[in-house]
Design a protein around this motif. Structure first.
Motif, PDB file in Angstrom:
ATOM      1  N   GLY A 109      38.433 -17.059  30.845  1.00 15.27           N
ATOM      2  CA  GLY A 109      38.459 -18.332  31.580  1.00 15.27           C
ATOM      3  C   GLY A 109      37.894 -19.452  30.720  1.00 15.27           C
ATOM      4  N   ASP A 110      36.879 -20.144  31.235  1.00 15.73           N
ATOM      5  CA  ASP A 110      36.230 -21.225  30.489  1.00 15.73           C
ATOM      6  C   ASP A 110      35.056 -20.736  29.653  1.00 15.73           C
ATOM      7  OD1 ASP A 110      37.997 -23.136  31.307  1.00 15.73           O
ATOM      8  OD2 ASP A 110      36.752 -23.873  32.956  1.00 15.73           O
ATOM      9  N   TYR A 111      34.919 -19.430  29.527  1.00 20.77           N
ATOM     10  CA  TYR A 111      33.900 -18.831  28.663  1.00 20.77           C
ATOM     11  C   TYR A 111      34.599 -17.879  27.700  1.00 20.77           C
ATOM     12  CZ  TYR A 111      30.230 -20.702  31.614  1.00 20.77           C
ATOM     13  OH  TYR A 111      29.402 -21.551  32.277  1.00 20.77           O
ATOM     14  N   ALA A 112      33.944 -17.631  26.606  1.00 20.24           N
ATOM     15  CA  ALA A 112      34.441 -16.655  25.634  1.00 20.24           C
ATOM     16  C   ALA A 112      33.227 -16.034  24.959  1.00 20.24           C
ATOM     17  CB  ALA A 112      35.333 -17.330  24.593  1.00 20.24           C
ATOM     18  N   HIS A 113      33.385 -14.835  24.460  1.00 18.87           N
ATOM     19  CA  HIS A 113      32.321 -14.278  23.623  1.00 18.87           C
ATOM     20  C   HIS A 113      32.921 -13.853  22.300  1.00 18.87           C
ATOM     21  CE1 HIS A 113      33.435 -10.088  24.586  1.00 18.87           C
ATOM     22  NE2 HIS A 113      33.509 -10.478  25.848  1.00 18.87           N
ATOM     23  N   ASP A 114      32.055 -13.871  21.322  1.00 15.38           N
ATOM     24  CA  ASP A 114      32.466 -13.714  19.929  1.00 15.38           C
ATOM     25  C   ASP A 114      31.328 -12.985  19.224  1.00 15.38           C
ATOM     26  OD1 ASP A 114      32.846 -14.368  17.148  1.00 15.38           O
ATOM     27  OD2 ASP A 114      32.416 -16.462  17.498  1.00 15.38           O
ATOM     28  N   HIS A 115      31.657 -11.998  18.420  1.00 18.81           N
ATOM     29  CA  HIS A 115      30.617 -11.371  17.594  1.00 18.81           C
ATOM     30  C   HIS A 115      31.183 -11.052  16.222  1.00 18.81           C
ATOM     31  CE1 HIS A 115      32.531  -7.602  18.998  1.00 18.81           C
ATOM     32  NE2 HIS A 115      32.121  -7.141  17.831  1.00 18.81           N
ATOM     33  N   GLY A 116      30.283 -10.933  15.269  1.00 18.49           N
ATOM     34  CA  GLY A 116      30.709 -10.638  13.914  1.00 18.49           C
ATOM     35  C   GLY A 116      29.562 -10.730  12.925  1.00 18.49           C
ATOM     36  N   ILE A 117      29.904 -11.168  11.724  1.00 14.76           N
ATOM     37  CA  ILE A 117      28.967 -11.222  10.604  1.00 14.76           C
ATOM     38  C   ILE A 117      28.893 -12.658  10.078  1.00 14.76           C
ATOM     39  CG2 ILE A 117      28.565 -10.400   8.230  1.00 14.76           C
ATOM     40  CD1 ILE A 117      28.239  -8.194  10.325  1.00 14.76           C
ATOM     41  N   TYR A 118      27.696 -13.071   9.696  1.00 18.52           N
ATOM     42  CA  TYR A 118      27.524 -14.347   8.997  1.00 18.52           C
ATOM     43  C   TYR A 118      26.900 -14.048   7.642  1.00 18.52           C
ATOM     44  CZ  TYR A 118      22.553 -14.096  10.157  1.00 18.52           C
ATOM     45  OH  TYR A 118      21.251 -13.692  10.264  1.00 18.52           O
ATOM     46  N   GLU A 119      27.111 -14.940   6.705  1.00 18.26           N
ATOM     47  CA  GLU A 119      26.516 -14.782   5.380  1.00 18.26           C
ATOM     48  C   GLU A 119      26.331 -16.148   4.752  1.00 18.26           C
ATOM     49  OE1 GLU A 119      29.348 -13.096   2.411  1.00 18.26           O
ATOM     50  OE2 GLU A 119      30.709 -13.060   4.131  1.00 18.26           O
TER      51      GLU A 119
END
Length: 150
Positions: A101-111
């Motif tokens: 909907g008007d929300y989302a989730h996101d995960h991963g890696i940063y560097e």
């Protein structure tokens, strides 16, 4: 024939596990990816106002070993680097983005890499989770938590 199908399904599963997994409207996913790339540019440019504006007005960050910080002013203050210190490289690699909907989730890696006043440089890497919120048609970070793995 059954073993060929079985081997093919295992191979396909392995590829899916290691591939990025984006679920939802493609235009929304593209905007989140573009906003993520733009955020890295703001970090490298030390554009603290734009960094803060990448979050919702009531956005919250959860830095490692610190209290939760809420709102543009607190978020901006957190991201300000000491004099002579800069981020020479910053990259975020989402492993999954899921639109709800008007929300989302996101995960991963940063560097990234930090350049110190003395000219030395340090590299860092970590994992993150972001909850996005669509505000007036634009995706902004609402909750942002991360911690280093290197």
């Amino acid at each position: 024939m059954k073993s060929l199908i079985f081997i093919t399904s295992i191979f396909t599963s392995v590829i899916t596990i290691n591939a990025q997994n984006y679920i939802g409207d493609k235009a929304d996913i593209q905007q989140i990816l573009a906003n993520t790339a733009q955020f890295s540019k703001y970090i490298m440019a030390s554009d603290y106002d734009q960094i803060a504006n990448a979050y919702t007005k009531d956005g919250k960050i959860f830095p490692n070993n610190r209290e939760i910080m809420e709102g543009h002013e607190a978020i901006r203050k957190y991201w300000v680097l000491p004099e002579g210190v800069s981020t020479s490289y910053h990259k975020v690699t989402p492993h999954e983005i899921r639109i709800l909907g008007d929300y989302a989730h996101d995960h991963g890696i940063y560097e990234g890499k930090t350049k110190r006043a003395d000219g030395s440089e340090s590299s860092w890497k970590g994992k993150y989770v972001i909850v996005w919120q669509k505000v007036d048609g634009e995706w902004k970070m609402y909750l942002d938590i991360w911690n280093r793995i290197q």
